[in-house]
Design a protein around this motif. Structure first.
Motif, PDB file in Angstrom:
ATOM      1  N   GLN A 245      56.553  54.546  35.435  1.00 12.12           N
ATOM      2  CA  GLN A 245      57.403  53.755  34.576  1.00 12.12           C
ATOM      3  C   GLN A 245      56.825  54.044  33.025  1.00 12.12           C
ATOM      4  O   GLN A 245      57.199  53.949  32.039  1.00 12.12           O
ATOM      5  N   ALA A 246      55.431  54.300  32.801  1.00 13.46           N
ATOM      6  CA  ALA A 246      54.886  54.590  31.499  1.00 13.46           C
ATOM      7  C   ALA A 246      55.333  56.190  31.203  1.00 13.46           C
ATOM      8  O   ALA A 246      55.787  55.989  29.850  1.00 13.46           O
ATOM      9  N   GLU A 247      55.669  56.938  31.905  1.00 13.09           N
ATOM     10  CA  GLU A 247      56.197  58.130  31.468  1.00 13.09           C
ATOM     11  C   GLU A 247      57.629  57.767  30.899  1.00 13.09           C
ATOM     12  O   GLU A 247      58.115  58.455  29.906  1.00 13.09           O
ATOM     13  N   ALA A 249      58.583  55.123  29.833  1.00 14.30           N
ATOM     14  CA  ALA A 249      58.813  54.442  28.629  1.00 14.30           C
ATOM     15  C   ALA A 249      58.567  54.918  27.318  1.00 14.30           C
ATOM     16  O   ALA A 249      59.035  54.590  26.344  1.00 14.30           O
ATOM     17  N   ILE A 250      57.875  56.204  27.517  1.00 14.40           N
ATOM     18  CA  ILE A 250      57.797  57.074  26.310  1.00 14.40           C
ATOM     19  C   ILE A 250      59.065  57.358  25.780  1.00 14.40           C
ATOM     20  O   ILE A 250      59.442  57.587  24.678  1.00 14.40           O
ATOM     21  N   LEU A 253      61.129  54.654  24.464  1.00 15.19           N
ATOM     22  CA  LEU A 253      60.551  54.188  22.889  1.00 15.19           C
ATOM     23  C   LEU A 253      61.461  55.017  21.994  1.00 15.19           C
ATOM     24  O   LEU A 253      61.683  54.453  20.863  1.00 15.19           O
ATOM     25  N   MET A 263      57.440  47.373  16.860  1.00 22.29           N
ATOM     26  CA  MET A 263      56.948  48.274  18.147  1.00 22.29           C
ATOM     27  C   MET A 263      56.275  47.468  19.185  1.00 22.29           C
ATOM     28  O   MET A 263      56.302  47.740  20.327  1.00 22.29           O
ATOM     29  N   GLY A 264      55.002  46.713  18.654  1.00 23.75           N
ATOM     30  CA  GLY A 264      54.227  45.868  19.500  1.00 23.75           C
ATOM     31  C   GLY A 264      55.214  44.992  20.308  1.00 23.75           C
ATOM     32  O   GLY A 264      54.765  44.795  21.590  1.00 23.75           O
ATOM     33  N   LEU A 267      56.837  47.161  22.836  1.00 21.48           N
ATOM     34  CA  LEU A 267      55.978  47.381  24.234  1.00 21.48           C
ATOM     35  C   LEU A 267      55.958  46.322  25.017  1.00 21.48           C
ATOM     36  O   LEU A 267      55.845  46.433  26.313  1.00 21.48           O
ATOM     37  N   LEU A 268      55.708  45.102  24.591  1.00 17.79           N
ATOM     38  CA  LEU A 268      55.568  43.832  25.472  1.00 17.79           C
ATOM     39  C   LEU A 268      56.641  43.626  26.386  1.00 17.79           C
ATOM     40  O   LEU A 268      56.886  42.868  27.242  1.00 17.79           O
ATOM     41  N   LEU A 270      58.490  45.918  27.418  1.00 17.92           N
ATOM     42  CA  LEU A 270      58.979  47.017  28.384  1.00 17.92           C
ATOM     43  C   LEU A 270      58.598  46.484  29.968  1.00 17.92           C
ATOM     44  O   LEU A 270      59.404  46.905  30.762  1.00 17.92           O
ATOM     45  N   PRO A 271      57.408  45.645  30.112  1.00 15.35           N
ATOM     46  CA  PRO A 271      57.440  45.462  31.787  1.00 15.35           C
ATOM     47  C   PRO A 271      58.420  44.540  32.209  1.00 15.35           C
ATOM     48  O   PRO A 271      58.747  44.719  33.286  1.00 15.35           O
ATOM     49  N   LEU A 274      61.485  47.056  32.887  1.00 15.69           N
ATOM     50  CA  LEU A 274      61.390  47.890  33.866  1.00 15.69           C
ATOM     51  C   LEU A 274      60.798  47.297  35.290  1.00 15.69           C
ATOM     52  O   LEU A 274      60.044  48.051  35.814  1.00 15.69           O
TER      53      LEU A 274
ATOM     54  N   GLN B  22      47.542  49.882  21.110  1.00 15.75           N
ATOM     55  CA  GLN B  22      47.866  48.733  21.962  1.00 15.75           C
ATOM     56  C   GLN B  22      48.002  49.387  23.336  1.00 15.75           C
ATOM     57  O   GLN B  22      48.672  50.519  23.770  1.00 15.75           O
ATOM     58  N   GLN B  24      49.516  49.049  26.971  1.00 17.01           N
ATOM     59  CA  GLN B  24      50.680  48.399  27.834  1.00 17.01           C
ATOM     60  C   GLN B  24      50.643  48.745  29.180  1.00 17.01           C
ATOM     61  O   GLN B  24      50.721  50.024  29.485  1.00 17.01           O
TER      62      GLN B  24
END
Lengths: 328, 98
Positions: A245-247, A249-250, A253, A263-264, A267-268, A270-271, A274, B22, B24
């Motif tokens: 999921q991190a890949e 997420a990039i 974004l 942007m912060g 990021l919050l 995204l969980p 996903l 940050q 995450q």
């Protein structure tokens, strides 16, 4: 359409169009809380407009709701124009000399911009929205990666396609819902549509204006079950590899816009977006092989895809801006 | 940076994470570090995320290695080498200062 608008627009037909309605018809819609009207005197245009916003019909548009118009510029030519904001057309664009497809795209684009401006509390995601049975799938990737043609190919295999371009993400819960838009098909995509013999309505095929309703779908929110990140490849053999999921997420974004969030904040969110999402990267190869590879990953199209007719009002789905004000 | 691997290994430095970054965590356990000033995102392993989180300006690489060796029940010497490598990598991308 007001008399003032008529006077302001020299392109309005003077003699009656043989295919015209007896009088102008006004349809009211409410898409993600954005209420607007579309006026036309053409049966064909009205059919296409109503298909585009099917499921978002509204009967409570306020008197001064933004008004859009789409009509034939001349009864003797296939030339169309779009009016944006009716009475204030002098400040907006008044386009002329368009094919009906171009006019529909202009109208669709203008409405889409207003919807985006109306809902800065929602994240806008660039990608195609599909249904594999009860599962919502998003296929994202840079423009030109082939999302539209692949989405239509998957529709031909029985998957639902709710949109090829844009979806809203509700940041608090992560639900995703396609924004109704015309499919933007290039010549390659049309070649596929013809080869695949997709069942399309006559006016859809004639004017090359495909809407989600043409694929039997209406838009509704759901959690994201699967995410496909699409990229162009150089090899004939396509590749599909599960990614974290991190890949994913990039990639997201670069495809997400959230006017009301930093942007912060994104990021919050995204969980939540996903939460239980399976992610994969597809490097496209030969077209039909790529379609088969994606279909194998998605599984059977299933029968739980939401079919039209849609629920009563499009306004009642995603939380309203007032309800969703404190998303973060 | 200006610090040698030996200095890091001996615990003479106290790495500190960048305030512009940050972290995450995603539901599948994968982790993202986002550098706001550089507008760049990095996928890191959970162990690297641990290292980054421990870069508080007070913890030495040696202490950090002890902690991680306990968490991951792994060989202390090997963890020590990995921690130094990770710290250099994080520093090279501006994610920590050493």
């Amino acid at each position: 359409m007001t008399d003032a608008t008529r006077r302001a627009n020299p392109l309005l037909p003077s003699p009656p169009d043989p295919t015209a309605l007896a009088e102008e018809a006004t349809d009211e819609f409410c898409v993600f809380g954005f209420r607007f009207t579309v006026v036309t005197a053409s049966t064909t245009a009205r059919t296409l407009i109503r298909r585009l916003y099917q499921g978002f019909e509204d009967d409570g548009a306020p008197e001064h709701a933004p008004a859009f118009g789409l009509d034939r510029a001349s009864p003797s030519r296939d030339s169309w124009y779009v009016l944006i904001d009716g009475a204030t057309a002098s400040e907006e664009q008044c386009l002329s000399g368009l094919t009906l497809r171009q006019a529909m795209w202009q109208l669709d684009y203008a409405v889409c911009l207003r919807i985006l401006a109306h809902r800065p509390d929602l994240m806008a995601l660039h990608g195609a929205t599909l249904w594999a049975g009860p599962e919502l799938v998003v296929m994202t990737g840079a423009s030109g990666a082939g999302k539209t043609t692949l989405a239509l190919a998957l529709a031909a295999r029985g998957y639902g396609v709710a949109g090829d371009d844009l979806a809203f993400v509700e940041p608090r819960g992560g639900a995703i819902q396609a924004v109704p838009r015309c499919f933007h098909l290039d010549n390659h995509s049309w070649q596929f549509v013809n080869e695949a013999q997709l069942a399309l309505a006559g006016c859809t095929r004639r004017h090359q204006v495909i809407t989600p309703a043409d694929l039997g779908l209406h838009s509704r929110p759901a959690p994201l079950a699967r995410l496909l990140v699409l990229s162009r490849g150089t090899e004939p053999a396509p590749r599909l590899e599960p990614i974290s999921q991190a890949e994913a997420a990039i990639e997201l974004l670069s495809q997400l816009r959230w006017p009301a969030g930093t942007m912060g904040d994104t990021l919050l969110a995204l969980p939540r977006m996903l939460h239980e999402t399976a992610c994969a990267r597809v490097t496209a190869g030969e077209f039909h092989a790529t379609v088969a590879l994606i279909a194998a990953w998605l599984g059977r199209p299933g029968a739980a895809t939401p079919q039209i007719p849609a629920p009563a009002s499009g306004c009642a789905r995603m939380p309203s801006r007032r309800q969703g004000a404190s998303a973060r | 940076m200006g610090q040698s691997t030996a200095a890091l290994a001996m615990g003479d430095v106290r790495p500190i994470r960048s305030p512009d970054v940050q972290l995450q965590r995603l539901p599948d356990g994968s982790v993202l570090l986002f550098h706001h000033a550089h507008n760049r995102a990095y996928v890191v392993t959970p162990a690297t995320a641990h290292v980054w989180e421990w870069c508080d300006g007070a913890t030495s690489p040696s202490k950090l290695s002890d902690t991680l060796a306990a968490i991951y029940d792994a060989d202390r010497q090997r963890i020590g080498r990995d921690v130094v490598a990770v710290l250099y990598d994080l520093a090279a991308h501006g994610l920590v200062t050493i």
